[in-house]
Structures are given as C-alpha cells and as structure tokens.
Write an enzyme that holds these catalytic residues in place. Structure first.
Site, PDB file in Angstrom:
ATOM      1  N   HIS A 197      15.078   5.324 -28.150  1.00 46.58           N
ATOM      2  CA  HIS A 197      16.404   5.433 -27.525  1.00 46.58           C
ATOM      3  C   HIS A 197      16.592   4.217 -26.622  1.00 46.58           C
ATOM      4  O   HIS A 197      15.985   4.130 -25.565  1.00 46.58           O
ATOM      5  CB  HIS A 197      16.451   6.755 -26.733  1.00 46.58           C
ATOM      6  CG  HIS A 197      17.683   6.942 -25.916  1.00 46.58           C
ATOM      7  ND1 HIS A 197      17.795   7.953 -24.979  1.00 46.58           N
ATOM      8  CD2 HIS A 197      18.868   6.272 -25.870  1.00 46.58           C
ATOM      9  CE1 HIS A 197      18.986   7.896 -24.408  1.00 46.58           C
ATOM     10  NE2 HIS A 197      19.653   6.881 -24.912  1.00 46.58           N
ATOM     11  N   MET A 229      18.431   2.146 -24.029  1.00 45.60           N
ATOM     12  CA  MET A 229      19.443   2.138 -22.960  1.00 45.60           C
ATOM     13  C   MET A 229      19.461   0.723 -22.405  1.00 45.60           C
ATOM     14  O   MET A 229      19.068   0.462 -21.263  1.00 45.60           O
ATOM     15  CB  MET A 229      19.085   3.169 -21.887  1.00 45.60           C
ATOM     16  CG  MET A 229      19.413   4.587 -22.320  1.00 45.60           C
ATOM     17  SD  MET A 229      18.516   5.812 -21.357  1.00 45.60           S
ATOM     18  CE  MET A 229      17.028   5.909 -22.330  1.00 45.60           C
ATOM     19  N   GLY A 241      11.990  16.420 -22.028  1.00 48.92           N
ATOM     20  CA  GLY A 241      11.037  15.743 -21.154  1.00 48.92           C
ATOM     21  C   GLY A 241      10.419  16.702 -20.156  1.00 48.92           C
ATOM     22  O   GLY A 241       9.357  17.284 -20.381  1.00 48.92           O
ATOM     23  N   GLY A 294      14.818  11.297 -16.100  1.00 43.44           N
ATOM     24  CA  GLY A 294      14.550  12.649 -16.560  1.00 43.44           C
ATOM     25  C   GLY A 294      14.819  13.630 -15.423  1.00 43.44           C
ATOM     26  O   GLY A 294      15.100  13.229 -14.284  1.00 43.44           O
ATOM     27  N   GLY A 295      14.770  14.915 -15.752  1.00 43.96           N
ATOM     28  CA  GLY A 295      14.832  15.941 -14.717  1.00 43.96           C
ATOM     29  C   GLY A 295      16.215  16.235 -14.160  1.00 43.96           C
ATOM     30  O   GLY A 295      16.337  16.848 -13.107  1.00 43.96           O
ATOM     31  N   HIS A 308       9.947  10.816 -28.595  1.00 44.47           N
ATOM     32  CA  HIS A 308      11.184  10.199 -28.104  1.00 44.47           C
ATOM     33  C   HIS A 308      10.801   9.186 -27.025  1.00 44.47           C
ATOM     34  O   HIS A 308      10.126   9.535 -26.046  1.00 44.47           O
ATOM     35  CB  HIS A 308      12.118  11.270 -27.547  1.00 44.47           C
ATOM     36  CG  HIS A 308      13.429  10.742 -27.067  1.00 44.47           C
ATOM     37  ND1 HIS A 308      14.511  10.566 -27.900  1.00 44.47           N
ATOM     38  CD2 HIS A 308      13.843  10.352 -25.832  1.00 44.47           C
ATOM     39  CE1 HIS A 308      15.538  10.091 -27.203  1.00 44.47           C
ATOM     40  NE2 HIS A 308      15.155   9.946 -25.939  1.00 44.47           N
ATOM     41  N   ASP A 343      20.109  15.212 -25.791  1.00 38.66           N
ATOM     42  CA  ASP A 343      19.144  14.536 -24.912  1.00 38.66           C
ATOM     43  C   ASP A 343      19.513  14.714 -23.442  1.00 38.66           C
ATOM     44  O   ASP A 343      20.508  14.169 -22.970  1.00 38.66           O
ATOM     45  CB  ASP A 343      19.097  13.043 -25.279  1.00 38.66           C
ATOM     46  CG  ASP A 343      18.011  12.293 -24.521  1.00 38.66           C
ATOM     47  OD1 ASP A 343      17.274  12.925 -23.744  1.00 38.66           O
ATOM     48  OD2 ASP A 343      17.914  11.066 -24.716  1.00 38.66           O
ATOM     49  N   GLY A 344      18.661  15.462 -22.727  1.00 41.63           N
ATOM     50  CA  GLY A 344      18.808  15.590 -21.275  1.00 41.63           C
ATOM     51  C   GLY A 344      19.009  17.020 -20.822  1.00 41.63           C
ATOM     52  O   GLY A 344      19.897  17.721 -21.292  1.00 41.63           O
ATOM     53  N   MET A 358      24.293  12.604 -25.177  1.00 38.12           N
ATOM     54  CA  MET A 358      23.648  12.651 -23.856  1.00 38.12           C
ATOM     55  C   MET A 358      24.205  13.854 -23.116  1.00 38.12           C
ATOM     56  O   MET A 358      25.413  13.974 -22.918  1.00 38.12           O
ATOM     57  CB  MET A 358      23.936  11.386 -23.045  1.00 38.12           C
ATOM     58  CG  MET A 358      23.198  10.133 -23.468  1.00 38.12           C
ATOM     59  SD  MET A 358      21.416  10.288 -23.700  1.00 38.12           S
ATOM     60  CE  MET A 358      20.849  10.815 -22.086  1.00 38.12           C
ATOM     61  N   GLY A 397      19.258   7.529 -17.719  1.00 38.52           N
ATOM     62  CA  GLY A 397      18.537   6.734 -16.717  1.00 38.52           C
ATOM     63  C   GLY A 397      17.298   7.428 -16.171  1.00 38.52           C
ATOM     64  O   GLY A 397      16.311   6.777 -15.862  1.00 38.52           O
ATOM     65  N   MET A 421      14.676   1.371 -21.043  1.00 29.76           N
ATOM     66  CA  MET A 421      15.740   1.133 -20.042  1.00 29.76           C
ATOM     67  C   MET A 421      15.589  -0.256 -19.448  1.00 29.76           C
ATOM     68  O   MET A 421      14.478  -0.669 -19.102  1.00 29.76           O
ATOM     69  CB  MET A 421      15.624   2.168 -18.931  1.00 29.76           C
ATOM     70  CG  MET A 421      15.650   3.599 -19.427  1.00 29.76           C
ATOM     71  SD  MET A 421      15.367   4.722 -18.065  1.00 29.76           S
ATOM     72  CE  MET A 421      15.488   6.299 -18.920  1.00 29.76           C
ATOM     73  N   SER A 454      10.055  13.759 -24.812  1.00 34.58           N
ATOM     74  CA  SER A 454      10.387  12.453 -24.239  1.00 34.58           C
ATOM     75  C   SER A 454       9.218  11.943 -23.404  1.00 34.58           C
ATOM     76  O   SER A 454       8.863  12.528 -22.382  1.00 34.58           O
ATOM     77  CB  SER A 454      11.637  12.576 -23.369  1.00 34.58           C
ATOM     78  OG  SER A 454      11.773  11.389 -22.623  1.00 34.58           O
ATOM     79  N   ASP A 511      12.141   6.278 -24.407  1.00 27.83           N
ATOM     80  CA  ASP A 511      13.321   5.789 -23.688  1.00 27.83           C
ATOM     81  C   ASP A 511      13.087   4.380 -23.161  1.00 27.83           C
ATOM     82  O   ASP A 511      12.213   4.177 -22.312  1.00 27.83           O
ATOM     83  CB  ASP A 511      13.615   6.723 -22.507  1.00 27.83           C
ATOM     84  CG  ASP A 511      14.097   8.088 -22.974  1.00 27.83           C
ATOM     85  OD1 ASP A 511      15.127   8.139 -23.650  1.00 27.83           O
ATOM     86  OD2 ASP A 511      13.432   9.094 -22.661  1.00 27.83           O
TER      87      ASP A 511
HETATM   88  C1  DX5 Z   1      17.359  10.205 -19.943  1.00 29.27           C
HETATM   89  C2  DX5 Z   1      16.536  10.100 -21.188  1.00 29.27           C
HETATM   90  C3  DX5 Z   1      15.971  11.387 -21.639  1.00 29.27           C
HETATM   91  C4  DX5 Z   1      15.062  12.056 -20.648  1.00 29.27           C
HETATM   92  C5  DX5 Z   1      15.114  13.534 -20.892  1.00 29.27           C
HETATM   93  O1  DX5 Z   1      18.048   9.034 -19.719  1.00 29.27           O
HETATM   94  O2  DX5 Z   1      17.304   9.604 -22.265  1.00 29.27           O
HETATM   95  O3  DX5 Z   1      15.330  11.248 -22.903  1.00 29.27           O
HETATM   96  O4  DX5 Z   1      13.760  11.601 -20.689  1.00 29.27           O
HETATM   97  O5  DX5 Z   1      14.364  14.143 -19.916  1.00 29.27           O
HETATM   98  P1  DX5 Z   1      14.660  15.613 -19.379  1.00 29.27           P
HETATM   99  O6  DX5 Z   1      14.304  16.553 -20.491  1.00 29.27           O
HETATM  100  O7  DX5 Z   1      13.773  15.720 -18.198  1.00 29.27           O
HETATM  101  O8  DX5 Z   1      16.133  15.687 -19.028  1.00 29.27           O
HETATM  102 ZN    ZN Z   2      16.422   9.606 -24.294  1.00 29.52          ZN
END
Ligand code: DX5
Ligand code: ZN
Length: 215
Positions: free
Chosen positions: A67, A69, A198, A145-146, A34, A176-177, A138, A143, A38, A9, A36
């Site tokens: 992806h 959002m 990510g 990462g981490g 990937h 994802d996540g 999900m 929204g 938003m 990601s 994201d």
């Molecule tokens: C969150 C994103 C993910 C995110 C995953 O809303 O859709 O793709 O970047 O990151 P990690 O692996 O840090 O959870």
């Molecule tokens: Zn994502």
C-alpha cells in the site's frame, strides 16, 4: 460466499522482531502481508522502504500487498516489483494519470490496486474499475494505525459492491483501517473480500485466534 482474505498490516508488527512476526504469520490462517509505505509528504508518517520489503520477501510465504502512501508513485513501480510486490496499490489522490499508472503496474506482472481516501467517492472509478484487481477503501485517514473506523465506509462499501457487480468485474474490495472483531463479520457480509488488520491483531497475545475468528 467468495473466499475472504485477512491481510495483517505489518505497520503494527514489532520491527525489532520482524522475522519472528513474519514466521508466525506464515503459520497462521492470514492470507497476505499488508505493507504500508509512507513518505512523510502524502501522509505525516514515515514508515519504511524498499530494503525492508526485500528482507520481508525472503521469509514471507504469502503474497505481499503493498500500500503506497507516497506522492508520484509512478516513479517507483519497477523498484517495488523488484522488491517482491504481488499487489501494488496506489492512492487515487496521488495520481494524475491513474489509468496509465495502473497499466504500468500490470505490465510488470503485479496485481493493480487503487486506494480511496475517506473523502474520495467510489463513483470516480467507474470508467476504470475493470482494470483494477483490488479496490481499497480507507476506513481511517491514512498515516497511522490504531485509529477509529469511519462509519461512512459502510455506505462506500455498498457503492463499491454495486459498482463491481454492475461492471461484472473480478475486482476484490479491501477495507483498510480500524477493522476489529466487532466490525469484521459485518464488513465481510456487506461485500468486503479483504480486511486489512493491524492493531486488532498485533495488540493481543492471542493473535492467531483473532485471525481465525475473523475468517
Ligand atoms: C493506515 C494503514 C493501515 C493501518 C491499519 O494508514 O494504511 O494499513 O496499518 O491499522 P489498524 O488496523 O490499526 O487501523
Ligand atoms: Zn494500509
């Protein structure tokens, strides 16, 4: 076992050195990018938009897994196609006419993805699963990462796996996540085809090795 895919990601990439990150990923065993998107409305965060995807596409030698959002994703399907999307995934929660939007994505020659938030059951897709190329669960609230992996995803993965088998479709299941070196093997073993990763990739200096180990 089917082929397994790792989709790093780019939300966790170094935006000031994006080209550098794309190039080392080109040379890694990662499969897709990937990306994201938003809008600050459907989710609290604002990431980046179409011009950034176009720049990524110039250097990326692997498919772009976008992806969305964003609210009203149906307004932007052609724009994402033109920017270089290979997979275009939309959230179930943002689509009034989900089936129609999926068919439109397909009509532009992209693979269709549907993303489910942690509160949305897999069973809601039973009548359209055969039109979906990528089912994304999900495993955190979207929204940022981490965040920590939500444990109920294991149950949803079982539901998704059963639905895909029952309907005999080629739909890939993506998680994802919160994916990391601890849960990756179990997720693949439990039927996930794609892992979006990510933080676990970008927060280490040995990122190529993390991707390789996960695969
Ligand atoms: C969150 C994103 C993910 C995110 C995953 O809303 O859709 O793709 O970047 O990151 P990690 O692996 O840090 O959870
Ligand atoms: Zn994502």
């Amino acid at each position: 076992m089917h082929k397994k895919f790792i989709a790093p990601s780019l939300l966790s990439a170094n935006f000031a050195e994006l080209r550098h990150d794309i190039e080392w990923l080109n040379n890694s065993s990662a499969d897709w990018y990937h990306i994201d998107i938003m809008d600050g409305l459907f989710v609290d965060n604002i990431s980046f938009g179409i011009p950034v995807i176009k720049s990524i596409k110039k250097y990326a030698r692997k498919p772009l897994d976008i992806h969305l959002m964003i609210l009203e994703p149906e307004r932007y399907i052609k724009s994402f196609k033109d920017a270089g999307a290979d997979f275009l995934s939309i959230h179930y929660e943002t689509c009034i006419h989900l089936h129609n939007t999926i068919l439109e994505i397909r009509s532009f020659g992209m693979k269709t993805g549907v993303v489910l938030n942690p509160h949305t059951p897999v069973s809601l897709l039973k009548d359209i699963i055969t039109d979906i190329d990528l089912l994304v669960l999900m495993s955190v609230n979207p929204g940022f990462g981490g965040k920590s992996f939500i444990k109920n995803t294991w149950k949803k993965l079982r539901d998704a796996y059963c639905l895909v088998r029952e309907k005999n479709t080629a739909t890939l299941i993506s998680i994802d996540g919160g994916v990391d070196l601890q849960n990756a093997y179990g997720l693949f073993k439990s039927g996930a085809d794609v892992l979006v990763v990510g933080t676990a990739i970008f927060s280490t200096s040995d990122n190529m090795k993390v991707i390789k180990t996960m695969k």
